[in-house]
Design an enzyme around this catalytic site. Structure first.
Site, PDB file in Angstrom:
ATOM      1  NE  ARG A 132      -4.164  -1.891   1.626  1.00 20.08           N
ATOM      2  CZ  ARG A 132      -4.191  -3.015   2.330  1.00 20.08           C
ATOM      3  NH1 ARG A 132      -3.359  -3.193   3.319  1.00 20.08           N
ATOM      4  NH2 ARG A 132      -5.061  -3.946   2.042  1.00 20.08           N
ATOM      5  CE  LYS A 178       6.676  17.706 -13.405  1.00 10.77           C
ATOM      6  NZ  LYS A 178       6.760  16.512 -14.224  1.00 10.77           N
ATOM      7  CG  HIS A 207       2.607  17.437 -23.682  1.00 10.66           C
ATOM      8  ND1 HIS A 207       3.491  18.493 -23.764  1.00 10.66           N
ATOM      9  CD2 HIS A 207       3.267  16.443 -23.046  1.00 10.66           C
ATOM     10  CE1 HIS A 207       4.626  18.151 -23.171  1.00 10.66           C
ATOM     11  NE2 HIS A 207       4.519  16.915 -22.739  1.00 10.66           N
ATOM     12  CG  HIS A 249       0.323  13.042 -25.713  1.00  8.36           C
ATOM     13  ND1 HIS A 249      -0.227  13.519 -24.557  1.00  8.36           N
ATOM     14  CD2 HIS A 249       1.576  12.650 -25.382  1.00  8.36           C
ATOM     15  CE1 HIS A 249       0.645  13.419 -23.565  1.00  8.36           C
ATOM     16  NE2 HIS A 249       1.752  12.902 -24.047  1.00  8.36           N
ATOM     17  NE  ARG A 286       1.967  17.543 -12.470  1.00  7.97           N
ATOM     18  CZ  ARG A 286       2.472  16.610 -11.675  1.00  7.97           C
ATOM     19  NH1 ARG A 286       2.070  16.538 -10.434  1.00  7.97           N
ATOM     20  NH2 ARG A 286       3.372  15.766 -12.102  1.00  7.97           N
ATOM     21  CE  LYS A 330       0.567  14.379 -14.357  1.00  3.50           C
ATOM     22  NZ  LYS A 330       0.326  14.830 -15.739  1.00  3.50           N
ATOM     23  CG  ASN A 366      -0.419  18.477 -20.176  1.00  2.35           C
ATOM     24  OD1 ASN A 366       0.455  17.630 -20.044  1.00  2.35           O
ATOM     25  ND2 ASN A 366      -1.451  18.570 -19.361  1.00  2.35           N
ATOM     26  CG  HIS A 420       7.257  12.091 -25.081  1.00  2.00           C
ATOM     27  ND1 HIS A 420       5.887  12.145 -25.104  1.00  2.00           N
ATOM     28  CD2 HIS A 420       7.654  12.991 -24.144  1.00  2.00           C
ATOM     29  CE1 HIS A 420       5.472  13.036 -24.228  1.00  2.00           C
ATOM     30  NE2 HIS A 420       6.523  13.565 -23.626  1.00  2.00           N
ATOM     31  CD  GLU A 452       8.595  17.100 -22.290  1.00  7.88           C
ATOM     32  OE1 GLU A 452       7.979  18.060 -21.794  1.00  7.88           O
ATOM     33  OE2 GLU A 452       8.032  16.190 -22.932  1.00  7.88           O
ATOM     34  CD  GLU A 491      -2.220  17.311 -15.687  1.00  8.18           C
ATOM     35  OE1 GLU A 491      -1.126  16.801 -15.386  1.00  8.18           O
ATOM     36  OE2 GLU A 491      -2.743  17.167 -16.793  1.00  8.18           O
TER      37      GLU A 491
HETATM   38  N1  NAD Z   1       5.897  10.937 -14.826  1.00 11.83           N
HETATM   39  C1  NAD Z   1       5.952  12.039 -15.534  1.00 11.83           C
HETATM   40  O1  NAD Z   1       5.652  13.150 -15.042  1.00 11.83           O
HETATM   41  C2  NAD Z   1       6.413  11.966 -16.954  1.00 11.83           C
HETATM   42  C3  NAD Z   1       6.693  13.148 -17.663  1.00 11.83           C
HETATM   43  C4  NAD Z   1       7.174  13.053 -18.956  1.00 11.83           C
HETATM   44  C5  NAD Z   1       7.371  11.804 -19.529  1.00 11.83           C
HETATM   45  N2  NAD Z   1       7.098  10.683 -18.815  1.00 11.83           N
HETATM   46  C6  NAD Z   1       7.323   9.346 -19.370  1.00 11.83           C
HETATM   47  O2  NAD Z   1       8.720   9.187 -19.575  1.00 11.83           O
HETATM   48  C7  NAD Z   1       8.923   8.197 -20.571  1.00 11.83           C
HETATM   49  C8  NAD Z   1      10.044   8.641 -21.480  1.00 11.83           C
HETATM   50  O3  NAD Z   1      11.212   8.792 -20.716  1.00 11.83           O
HETATM   51  P1  NAD Z   1      12.666   8.839 -21.386  1.00 11.83           P
HETATM   52  O4  NAD Z   1      12.647   9.746 -22.544  1.00 11.83           O
HETATM   53  O5  NAD Z   1      13.615   9.071 -20.279  1.00 11.83           O
HETATM   54  O6  NAD Z   1      12.786   7.384 -22.018  1.00 11.83           O
HETATM   55  P2  NAD Z   1      13.463   6.016 -21.549  1.00 11.83           P
HETATM   56  O7  NAD Z   1      13.340   5.802 -20.113  1.00 11.83           O
HETATM   57  O8  NAD Z   1      12.913   4.976 -22.468  1.00 11.83           O
HETATM   58  O9  NAD Z   1      15.000   6.255 -21.919  1.00 11.83           O
HETATM   59  C9  NAD Z   1      15.367   6.470 -23.259  1.00 11.83           C
HETATM   60  C10 NAD Z   1      16.486   5.517 -23.679  1.00 11.83           C
HETATM   61  O10 NAD Z   1      17.721   5.961 -23.118  1.00 11.83           O
HETATM   62  C11 NAD Z   1      18.357   4.874 -22.427  1.00 11.83           C
HETATM   63  N3  NAD Z   1      19.123   5.489 -21.363  1.00 11.83           N
HETATM   64  C12 NAD Z   1      18.644   6.044 -20.215  1.00 11.83           C
HETATM   65  N4  NAD Z   1      19.614   6.663 -19.560  1.00 11.83           N
HETATM   66  C13 NAD Z   1      20.757   6.497 -20.260  1.00 11.83           C
HETATM   67  C14 NAD Z   1      22.081   6.927 -20.090  1.00 11.83           C
HETATM   68  N5  NAD Z   1      22.447   7.719 -19.076  1.00 11.83           N
HETATM   69  N6  NAD Z   1      22.990   6.538 -21.017  1.00 11.83           N
HETATM   70  C15 NAD Z   1      22.630   5.785 -22.070  1.00 11.83           C
HETATM   71  N7  NAD Z   1      21.378   5.384 -22.312  1.00 11.83           N
HETATM   72  C16 NAD Z   1      20.443   5.739 -21.406  1.00 11.83           C
HETATM   73  C17 NAD Z   1      17.235   3.968 -22.022  1.00 11.83           C
HETATM   74  O11 NAD Z   1      17.686   2.655 -21.839  1.00 11.83           O
HETATM   75  C18 NAD Z   1      16.301   4.081 -23.229  1.00 11.83           C
HETATM   76  O12 NAD Z   1      16.729   3.239 -24.245  1.00 11.83           O
HETATM   77  C19 NAD Z   1       7.604   8.019 -21.271  1.00 11.83           C
HETATM   78  O13 NAD Z   1       7.059   6.772 -20.911  1.00 11.83           O
HETATM   79  C20 NAD Z   1       6.734   9.142 -20.738  1.00 11.83           C
HETATM   80  O14 NAD Z   1       5.362   8.786 -20.651  1.00 11.83           O
HETATM   81  C21 NAD Z   1       6.623  10.740 -17.543  1.00 11.83           C
END
Ligand code: NAD
Length: 381
Positions: free
Chosen positions: A130, A236, A257, A261, A250, A152, A254, A275, A194, A246
């Site tokens: 939990r 942020k 977005h 999206h 917040r 999130k 977006n 993305h 971002e 949100e």
């Molecule tokens: N929670 C939130 O508020 C929020 C906000 C924006 C995006 N997101 C989510 O984040 C995700 C995208 O995140 P991302 O762009 O970090 O993608 P990701 O986590 O897939 O990382 C991108 C790639 O880089 C590689 N990688 C990571 N760190 C590395 C490093 N230091 N050196 C070499 N390779 C590395 C990973 O293995 C992957 O292949 C999406 O699922 C999106 O929905 C969440």
């Protein structure tokens, strides 16, 4: 939270959420002190590290051995990299793995990775027993400037991205900017969008700084990266402190977005369009729509697109590689499934200029459809 002295050159950005407040520590080389900082500040008994194969290969060993040295390592789960890992099966497997390690309620989950690992590990931490403690060690630029802060969590389902998840704030975020040196250039550029977004939505000075200093950022210069990540996180943190779940401000995060999206979904969440790349196009479309609505001027629209072009990012739907293009009706249909649709009306983030974004539910889907139709050069547009 006890406040022990920070390693040299490390800055702390507080996220003020009452009892759920925490610090985001930002600095080069922070990973080396991570285990000690976690132990001192959070005092957890045991930790489970969650990471992906790419990150594990490069950055796992020092964290794992430091935690073992402190007698605080309960286990490590290495998952396949990529968006496809954010699914129910992986979530179930991770929860079971955390329980198998014997982690108790006072234990911690440490997410070492990008947004995929952060979202999945955070979700698991929010539901195992939990809710247990959670630390983010973001390793992508996107995760450092955005996803690791704000609580999130979530996974994807066949119905769409991030439609199942929770709000679960981390107890600490450790953003080591030197980890970005191993990030593929395309991923770095996608994360940059971002960061630029904070300037575009509410901090014109920061956007002007980016226009001047982006070469130092792209060259991975430590001071420039610290400013980029620090300013983004402050932006942020301020918004999340005002509106954690949100219901208001917040939504400004977006910007770009709704369009982005839809393009990402149309491209099948694939390597064809990352993305951040989709959001770069989405932000440019949002500014253009605002010009058409008489809210902003052509120079501002050009300035935003010119900056993204200088970074090496796409700015138009036509920049998406491949032989096919979406049609406006398809994009509008996808937008209609967005989480932010209320009573059939799209929620759009509009701008009156750089740094002047606001939330609007006043633009009809017909207006958006006609705008996209013109963008796509469709007949009868
Ligand atoms: N929670 C939130 O508020 C929020 C906000 C924006 C995006 N997101 C989510 O984040 C995700 C995208 O995140 P991302 O762009 O970090 O993608 P990701 O986590 O897939 O990382 C991108 C790639 O880089 C590689 N990688 C990571 N760190 C590395 C490093 N230091 N050196 C070499 N390779 C590395 C990973 O293995 C992957 O292949 C999406 O699922 C999106 O929905 C969440």
């Amino acid at each position: 939270m006890t406040s022990s002295p920070l390693p040299e050159g490390v800055i702390a950005v507080p996220v003020a959420l009452g009892q759920r407040s925490y610090d985001v520590l930002i600095g080069a080389g922070l990973l080396a002190s991570a285990a000690g900082l976690i132990a001192e500040r959070l005092g957890a008994t045991k930790c489970v590290i969650v990471t992906d194969e790419n990150v594990a290969r490069r950055h796992l060993a020092p964290l794992e051995s430091a935690l073992k040295g402190l007698g605080r390592h309960a286990g490590t789960q290495v998952l396949p990299p990529g968006e496809a890992t954010k699914n129910f099966g992986a979530l179930a497997g991770l929860c079971e793995r955390i329980l198998e390690t014997g982690l108790e309620r006072g234990g911690l989950v440490i997410a070492l990775g990008g947004g995929v690992i952060g979202d999945l590990a955070g979700f698991a931490a929010s539901i195992v027993r939990r809710g247990i403690g959670f630390v983010q060690i973001p390793t992508t630029l996107l995760a450092q400037v955005d996803s690791s802060v704000g609580g999130k969590t979530g996974i994807n389902t066949p119905q769409g991205k991030n439609l199942v998840g929770t709000f679960h704030q981390p107890n600490l975020v450790l953003a080591d900017t030197s980890l970005l040196a191993t990030l593929p250039a395309r991923e770095f550029r996608a994360g940059y969008v971002e960061a630029a977004k904070y300037g575009l939505l509410g901090d014109a000075q920061f956007f002007a700084w980016l226009e001047q200093n982006y070469p130092a950022v792209l060259a991975n210069e430590a001071a420039a990266l610290a400013r980029l990540v620090g300013t983004s996180v402050k932006g942020k943190a301020a918004i999340v402190a005002r509106d954690e779940t949100e219901t208001g401000d917040r939504m400004l995060l977006n910007l770009g977005h709704t369009f982005g999206h839809a393009l990402e979904a149309w491209a099948g969440y694939s390597q064809r369009l990352l993305h951040g790349e989709a959001i770069a196009i989405g932000i440019c479309l949002a500014f253009q729509l605002c010009q058409e609505l008489g809210l902003t001027d052509a120079d501002t629209v050009r300035r935003v697109a010119a900056h993204f072009t200088a970074i090496g990012l796409p700015t138009r739907i036509a920049d998406i590689p491949g032989n096919d293009a979406p049609d406006a009706a398809t994009l509008v249909k996808i937008m209609g499934q967005d989480k932010k649709v209320r009573d059939g009306r799209l929620t759009l983030i509009l701008v009156r200029g750089i740094g002047q974004a606001f939330v609007s539910r006043d633009v009809s889907t017909e207006t958006v459809g006609a705008f996209l139709s013109r963008q796509l050069g469709e007949k009868n547009a």
